[in-house]
Design a protein around this motif. Structure first.
Motif, PDB file in Angstrom:
ATOM      1  N   ALA A 196     -35.897   5.414  12.351  1.00 31.07           N
ATOM      2  CA  ALA A 196     -36.704   4.435  11.626  1.00 31.07           C
ATOM      3  C   ALA A 196     -36.766   4.831  10.154  1.00 31.07           C
ATOM      4  CB  ALA A 196     -38.094   4.359  12.226  1.00 31.07           C
ATOM      5  N   LEU A 218     -43.920   5.147  11.829  1.00 30.78           N
ATOM      6  CA  LEU A 218     -42.555   5.509  11.438  1.00 30.78           C
ATOM      7  C   LEU A 218     -41.843   4.398  10.659  1.00 30.78           C
ATOM      8  CD1 LEU A 218     -41.333   7.216  14.754  1.00 30.78           C
ATOM      9  CD2 LEU A 218     -42.060   8.343  12.652  1.00 30.78           C
ATOM     10  N   GLY A 219     -42.458   3.243  10.575  1.00 32.97           N
ATOM     11  CA  GLY A 219     -41.822   2.134   9.856  1.00 32.97           C
ATOM     12  C   GLY A 219     -40.798   1.411  10.708  1.00 32.97           C
ATOM     13  N   ALA A 220     -39.949   0.644  10.032  1.00 33.67           N
ATOM     14  CA  ALA A 220     -39.004  -0.226  10.744  1.00 33.67           C
ATOM     15  C   ALA A 220     -37.877   0.571  11.388  1.00 33.67           C
ATOM     16  CB  ALA A 220     -38.421  -1.241   9.772  1.00 33.67           C
ATOM     17  N   VAL A 221     -37.548   0.217  12.622  1.00 28.94           N
ATOM     18  CA  VAL A 221     -36.422   0.860  13.322  1.00 28.94           C
ATOM     19  C   VAL A 221     -35.108   0.346  12.735  1.00 28.94           C
ATOM     20  CG1 VAL A 221     -35.220   0.993  15.542  1.00 28.94           C
ATOM     21  CG2 VAL A 221     -37.674   1.313  15.454  1.00 28.94           C
ATOM     22  N   GLU A 222     -34.179   1.290  12.505  1.00 29.60           N
ATOM     23  CA  GLU A 222     -32.892   0.929  11.890  1.00 29.60           C
ATOM     24  C   GLU A 222     -31.713   1.100  12.841  1.00 29.60           C
ATOM     25  OE1 GLU A 222     -33.208   3.698   8.708  1.00 29.60           O
ATOM     26  OE2 GLU A 222     -34.361   2.343   7.433  1.00 29.60           O
ATOM     27  N   GLY A 242     -39.171   5.746   8.393  1.00 29.96           N
ATOM     28  CA  GLY A 242     -40.022   6.901   8.091  1.00 29.96           C
ATOM     29  C   GLY A 242     -39.865   8.067   9.045  1.00 29.96           C
ATOM     30  N   GLY A 243     -38.803   8.105   9.830  1.00 33.61           N
ATOM     31  CA  GLY A 243     -38.614   9.219  10.753  1.00 33.61           C
ATOM     32  C   GLY A 243     -37.863   8.794  11.993  1.00 33.61           C
ATOM     33  N   ALA A 244     -38.039   9.551  13.060  1.00 37.72           N
ATOM     34  CA  ALA A 244     -37.305   9.238  14.294  1.00 37.72           C
ATOM     35  C   ALA A 244     -38.213   9.394  15.503  1.00 37.72           C
ATOM     36  CB  ALA A 244     -36.099  10.164  14.433  1.00 37.72           C
TER      37      ALA A 244
END
Lengths: 267, 157
Positions: free
Chosen positions: B87, A210-214, B89-91
């Motif tokens: 995130a 999912l990549g980096a958490v924001e 690229g998604g959740a």
């Protein structure tokens, strides 16, 4: 005797006939119950298995798992330690103790257990995944960190908290408090806890592609905590549960900019 | 289950109900995958996207779920309901069930509100499927083996 009573008696007899009597049978049945979340029933079978075979490593390991499932951390630690007393190289017991050490904020022990497990089994995905969490973790136990004195705060005062909100904290990824607008007794705990949750969430999201958490929203029975992070810093603020999701997300975005500006932290 | 049904038959239907709840959740638009993970990191059911290592993710999900529980308790915020992490690229969304932690992976296009609602529904149906007929706290020479906290919160034994 009524028909229902007869049926019930036959049913009980059939169940008794099918009941496992060997250690292996008891453990197999307990594993099945565990897969169904029937932890209490599985625990009864493991207890019987351990009465038959007190040194059975798998039974001790299963007992440890069941204690973890029931959030009995102390009993789980004892059970995992018993597994290691019987088999010092049991990787799943090392993993279990590593996880509990993470839960307790004991980074040194967590790393020791997980690295031992990986040394024995270099292809141990669970141990490698849990080590990801520890990359940015503080070097010492979260609980051992002294709380900020109530009347002497090293952190700037923000006065940014929106009406109705509380527990505003900005922390570094290692849990160090940057700024806070929260009760002095709990601001370090808030910062450490929030950073720990976002370290684990970041590792999980990365493993899920999912990549980096924001950011995030943590909803409990009473409150909603809204958070934002860039990987180096994490900001959290808590509202009553009734607050609208959109309102909270907007508030945390504004607070992110304002708190970084106020605290003069390079974003 | 019939009147003569055995514990293992009840268990099979219970496990099937968990898988059904997960399948329904993962079948929704903008959902990439999900898993039901025991608090000890054991994978009870999983439908994860290709390339995602189930055991590794389960270990992390269990650790995350436990940390959320502990944080909520320590700060006096009541029981954990749903946690959502956005995130690039998604959740990733997580809720507690009597069996363990239910996690769902959403893509960038899904609305978090609908995902949260779907996760709550799936968690509730797992709770209903889990509800035992007669599970009680068991005393044994090795000590009590209690029922997990989420089960108590959901009206379980």
């Amino acid at each position: 005797m009524t028909f229902a009573a007869v049926t019930s008696k036959v049913s009980r007899t059939l169940r008794a006939l099918k009941r496992p009597r060997t250690t292996g049978g008891l453990i197999r049945q307990a594993e099945l119950y565990r897969r169904e979340g029937r932890y209490a029933e599985a625990g009864q079978l493991v207890t019987r298995a351990l009465q038959l075979s007190p040194r059975h490593v798998l039974a001790h390991l299963l007992r440890a798992y069941l204690h973890v499932a029931c959030r009995e951390t102390s009993a789980a630690k004892t059970a995992f330690a018993q597994v290691l007393a019987l088999d010092a190289h049991q990787p799943r017991a090392l993993l279990g103790l590593g996880r509990i050490a993470i839960e307790e904020g004991d980074v040194w022990n967590a790393r020791t257990f997980l690295e031992r497990a990986l040394k024995l089994y270099p292809e141990f995905p669970e141990a490698a995944a849990l080590l990801d969490i520890l990359a940015d973790a503080p070097p010492r136990t979260v609980e051992s960190q002294p709380a900020s004195p109530p009347d002497v705060s090293a952190t700037p005062v923000l006065r940014l908290t929106p009406v109705g909100a509380r527990d505003l904290v900005l922390a570094r990824a290692d849990g160090t408090l940057v700024v806070a607008e929260a009760d002095a007794q709990r601001r370090d705990d808030l910062a450490g806890g929030l950073a720990q949750i976002f370290r684990i969430a970041a590792a999980t999201a990365a493993r899920c592609g999912l990549g980096a958490v924001e950011g995030g929203v943590i909803e409990t029975a009473d409150e909603r905590t809204f958070a934002r992070t860039d990987g180096n810093l994490v900001l959290g603020v808590t509202f009553p549960r009734a607050v609208e999701l959109g309102f909270g997300l907007l508030a945390v975005d504004n607070l992110w900019t304002d708190s970084i500006h106020t605290a003069r932290v390079p974003a | 289950m019939t009147a003569l049904g055995t514990a293992s038959e009840a268990g099979r239907s219970r496990a099937a109900a968990f898988r059904d709840a997960l399948r329904d959740l993962v079948g929704l638009d903008h959902v990439r995958g999900g898993a039901l993970v025991a608090p000890d990191g054991f994978v009870i059911a999983a439908q994860l996207p290709p390339g995602v290592e189930g055991d590794a993710v389960a270990a992390l999900v269990a650790t995350l779920g436990r940390q959320l529980e502990l944080g909520a308790a320590r700060l006096g915020r009541g029981a954990l309901a749903v946690a959502q992490f956005s995130a690039a690229g998604g959740a990733l969304l997580l809720c507690e069930t009597p069996v363990g932690f239910l996690v769902v992976l959403g893509d960038r296009h899904g609305t978090t509100e609908s995902l949260r609602a779907a996760l709550r529904r799936a968690g509730a149906s797992i709770g209903v499927a889990w509800l035992p007929e007669s599970v009680s706290e068991a005393d044994s020479p090795a000590g009590k083996v209690p029922v997990p906290p989420a089960a108590r919160a959901n009206g379980g034994a």
